[in-house]
Structure formats: C-alpha cells, structure tokens
Design a protein around this motif. Sequence first.
Motif, PDB file in Angstrom:
ATOM      1  N   GLN A  18       0.823  -1.204   0.000  1.00 16.85           N
ATOM      2  CA  GLN A  18       0.000   0.000   0.000  1.00 16.85           C
ATOM      3  C   GLN A  18       0.862   1.261   0.000  1.00 16.85           C
ATOM      4  O   GLN A  18       0.580   2.227  -0.712  1.00 16.85           O
ATOM      5  CB  GLN A  18      -0.907   0.007   1.238  1.00 16.85           C
ATOM      6  N   TYR A  22       1.065   3.995  -3.037  1.00 14.51           N
ATOM      7  CA  TYR A  22       0.707   5.400  -2.823  1.00 14.51           C
ATOM      8  C   TYR A  22       1.851   6.308  -3.252  1.00 14.51           C
ATOM      9  O   TYR A  22       1.645   7.349  -3.889  1.00 14.51           O
ATOM     10  CB  TYR A  22       0.370   5.629  -1.350  1.00 14.51           C
ATOM     11  N   ASN A  26       1.852   9.082  -6.271  1.00 15.96           N
ATOM     12  CA  ASN A  26       2.348  10.435  -6.017  1.00 15.96           C
ATOM     13  C   ASN A  26       3.382  10.847  -7.067  1.00 15.96           C
ATOM     14  O   ASN A  26       3.322  11.955  -7.616  1.00 15.96           O
ATOM     15  CB  ASN A  26       2.950  10.486  -4.606  1.00 15.96           C
ATOM     16  N   ARG A 131      -5.738   9.327   3.248  1.00 18.43           N
ATOM     17  CA  ARG A 131      -4.925   9.298   2.023  1.00 18.43           C
ATOM     18  C   ARG A 131      -5.739   9.444   0.746  1.00 18.43           C
ATOM     19  O   ARG A 131      -5.261  10.031  -0.237  1.00 18.43           O
ATOM     20  CB  ARG A 131      -4.119   7.998   1.966  1.00 18.43           C
ATOM     21  N   TYR A 132      -6.946   8.885   0.732  1.00 18.44           N
ATOM     22  CA  TYR A 132      -7.785   8.955  -0.471  1.00 18.44           C
ATOM     23  C   TYR A 132      -9.089   9.699  -0.192  1.00 18.44           C
ATOM     24  O   TYR A 132     -10.100   9.462  -0.848  1.00 18.44           O
ATOM     25  CB  TYR A 132      -8.077   7.546  -0.983  1.00 18.44           C
ATOM     26  N   SER A 133      -9.050  10.605   0.773  1.00 19.11           N
ATOM     27  CA  SER A 133     -10.256  11.368   1.105  1.00 19.11           C
ATOM     28  C   SER A 133     -10.581  12.364  -0.006  1.00 19.11           C
ATOM     29  O   SER A 133      -9.733  12.699  -0.845  1.00 19.11           O
ATOM     30  CB  SER A 133     -10.073  12.109   2.429  1.00 19.11           C
ATOM     31  N   SER A 134     -11.816  12.868  -0.017  1.00 20.44           N
ATOM     32  CA  SER A 134     -12.261  13.767  -1.085  1.00 20.44           C
ATOM     33  C   SER A 134     -11.435  15.054  -1.141  1.00 20.44           C
ATOM     34  O   SER A 134     -11.210  15.607  -2.223  1.00 20.44           O
ATOM     35  CB  SER A 134     -13.745  14.118  -0.886  1.00 20.44           C
ATOM     36  N   ILE A 137      -7.774  13.772  -2.734  1.00 21.10           N
ATOM     37  CA  ILE A 137      -7.661  13.008  -3.973  1.00 21.10           C
ATOM     38  C   ILE A 137      -7.233  13.860  -5.167  1.00 21.10           C
ATOM     39  O   ILE A 137      -6.550  13.373  -6.075  1.00 21.10           O
ATOM     40  CB  ILE A 137      -8.999  12.276  -4.279  1.00 21.10           C
ATOM     41  N   LEU A 140      -2.965  14.670  -4.926  1.00 18.92           N
ATOM     42  CA  LEU A 140      -2.080  13.581  -4.530  1.00 18.92           C
ATOM     43  C   LEU A 140      -0.611  13.872  -4.834  1.00 18.92           C
ATOM     44  O   LEU A 140       0.283  13.372  -4.145  1.00 18.92           O
ATOM     45  CB  LEU A 140      -2.498  12.279  -5.230  1.00 18.92           C
TER      46      LEU A 140
END
Length: 475
Positions: A18, A22, A26, A131-134, A137, A140
Amino acid sequence: MKTDKAKEWINIRHLRLQTYTYYGINKICNVLKNTSDSINKVYYYPIIRSQEQLGDIVNRISWYLPDSVHSDIIVYVPVEKKLTKIDLCSLNVPENQENYIKDCKNIRLIPENELDLSDADLILLWDKKYRYSSKIINHLEKVNVVDPTYYFSVEGETYQRLFYRTLDLDKKKEFNRISLDNFQKLLGTVQNCEKGFVFGSGSSLEKYGMKFNYEDGFKVVCNSIVKNSELMEYINPQLLVFGDAQHHTSPNKYAAKFRETLLDASKKHNFFILTKDYFMPLFLVHYPELKNKIIGIEAPGVWDLSMSEIISMVIRRPHKIPWFDKIPGHDEKFNFPSADKFYVRSAGSVLPSYMIPIASTVCDEIYVLGADGRDPKGRKPDDTYIWSYSSSCQFSDELMQTAFDTHPSYFRDRPHCEVMDMYCDNYDELIKFGESMGKKYYSLAPSFISALGKRYVNNFNNEIVDNSKIEQKEA
C-alpha cells in the motif's frame, strides 16, 4: 491456521505494498502535473481537534521546520474554531519529546472553513486514514504522509528531509560548499594515515575497543559511541558519523540527549561530524557553532530514485521492492567519495553507507570493530533490533522508549523490513569493490557478518581467520 507471527508478517507485506503504491501514484501525478519543486507553503491535513494533537504537531514543526533566514516557509495548520486563538507557546508537548516551541513566527493556525489545499506547495498528512479522502484526492502529487503509525521509517525520513526541500538552489549550494570545505579540511588532517579504523557500536567494541593501538590511524566512530567518554578518550576519533531519523535527528528525548552529548564531545575531542546532506542544513540551523566541523554528504536511497529507475526496479525484480543495484542518480555501483564525486551509496546501515567508504578514500588498510551482526539463532536481545549493541554505548531504556513513542511505526515494522542477508550482501559487495581497487579489509573481532567474519585478523598479525564456525555467545 496461521500463527500470530505469520499474520503479522502478511499484514506488514500488505502495508508495504500500500505504501509503495501510494508513493508511486504520487510520483506519477508529479510527472503528469509537472509539479514545481519549490516549497513555500506547507499545509497539514486533516483538521486538528485537540490541544494534545496540536502540541505534538507544533513541536514537530518547530524542530523540523524552524523559522530561519535560510527558508521562507510558512506552515498552515487547520484547527477547530475553538483552537484558532490559542497561544502556541503555551502548548504542552508530548512527554516523549523535548520542547522546541519558541516564537512560532512561521506557523499559522487557520479555521476549517478557510482551508484551501489548492494553495499548498506541500500537504503533510498527519492521519493516514485520509490518504484517499475527497479533500486529498485532487492533490495527490503534493501529499507526503507523516503519520507516525504509517509504515516503517516513512514518517521519520520525510520529516528529516523536509527543511532541505524548502531551500532554494542557491542555499543548497551554499550548504554544499560548507560541507565540501570541511570534508577537504578533514582529508588534510588524515592524509598521512595508512590505516583506517572504523568503529560500530556492537558488543565487541566494549570487549576489545581498548585492546588495540589506533594512534596513527584515521579513526571513524558512529552514533551513540559518543556516550562512552572513556572509549572516546582512548580512540580520539577524527570523524563521527550519524544520521538515523529516529535516534539522532528527531525531537524525541533520546535524540536530544544524543545531540547534547555530541556537542560536549565535539568540544573536547575536536572531531569532524558527518551526516546526510539533506539533514545537515537543519542541524546547522539548530547548532550554528558547528559550522566549521559539519559535513553533509549525498547518500541517495530508495526515495531518491528517478521515475525511470523506479520503472526498472518494478519490471526487473518486483518481488524485491525496494532495491537498487547502483547509486540512484549516478552510474556507479559504489563510490569512495572525493571533492569531485561527493556521494556514497546508501547501504542500509551507517558502516557500509558512510564509514567504510570514507575510510577507503583515505587508507589502503581498513580495520573494522563493533560490527558483530546477529547470531543466526535469532535476534538478540529482542525482536526490535537486527544488530547487537554495546550497553556502554547506548542511552537509558527510558530515553529509548521516547524514540519508540515518537516513531512507533519504525519500531513496529523494523523486524519485518530489515533482512540480515541483505545487509551481509551489501557488506560483501562493498568490500569486494574496495578490494578490486587494491584496498584491504580486516575485522578486529569475530563477526556474524560473513564478509567481516571471513576477514577476522587476530592481533594485527594479518593472518585472516575464517570464523564462520566460531561459536560466539554475544550476538
């Protein structure tokens, strides 16, 4: 049915996948959006809702991103409305950290409704769940995770590099000139040394450290050896090397005690100090009195791989990520640093990364002591460390606990991320590289690191003894 250890190993592998996924996203977003390297505005995220969390983050900012003439950085910290008027200097910091909060001129508290992440040059995510919140996103390419519970050394390494990343090119060149000048002064003081002595902090250092004569050699010590004043007096080193993100360059109380001891010892013994190039400017901001002694050297690692190097790594050996077979950004597999090629290869620990290469720049014979490795029967004294350590060269367990509490993911994941065979391979390849250039390497004590164990020499008689079968009680 899987054992708890097996489940733990699987969980760490999943977390590693993970983390690197990520990081890869990035890097790709960075390339696609052609993101600038310039960092002037740093935003934390998510919203801070307690004084306790605010005290922790403001103290880390005060240590890692201090207000300085060298950087124009402004740090924006989003907080609940009730916290916007708080006096930052009145905040309590975690018990495991020294208090570095001063005037906080470069820190801005902003209410939630004023948060605009599109204004950020860099977003520091202090809670990995977002990490993947609205809100994140669409940005990134700007995100670095600094959650202390994230994965292995990511948080500590990210913070350690942060101040350097805020410097403009001219400032980076200025600090590099300081490092090169001091490096050349160091070489001038040791240029007539035929033998190099490299001291790790393993248990054999305590046993054998004062049994040999090092008077005419180039002596390189590391890390918390500086705590043992008797040994420091006996060795009288010309160079001390450090750079661990959790034990040396952190706001925790263990690291603070290390730096305090380092300063006292440097006044007494007048040695040069070498660390990572990206930590050197921050260290000098906090300790400007060491300007004529500090050296920062480039040691590129996995986080410094270019996009093409990352693609090559993924295609060639996806099962071994992260790995690299040359110095990232350079053509050499290894390098013994000089003024023209002022860099080394990051090889997993301080001895093969810095100490042996620098000793090899100066000397044709290099003797190693205190690099004991690990008993094949298992880690000792517990499952946290891959090496054994000399008790006289370590600070108290209470201070060590402050490092655990400040950087929990590092100590949680370390047993699963550090592989003894990998370190042994690094030593073996480095020493063979040196021997191809006419250098000779010896170990002054038995070692479980195979490349050193095979080069064990008894009492400087230069008779190499293969100690691979020697029973050693101390790991």
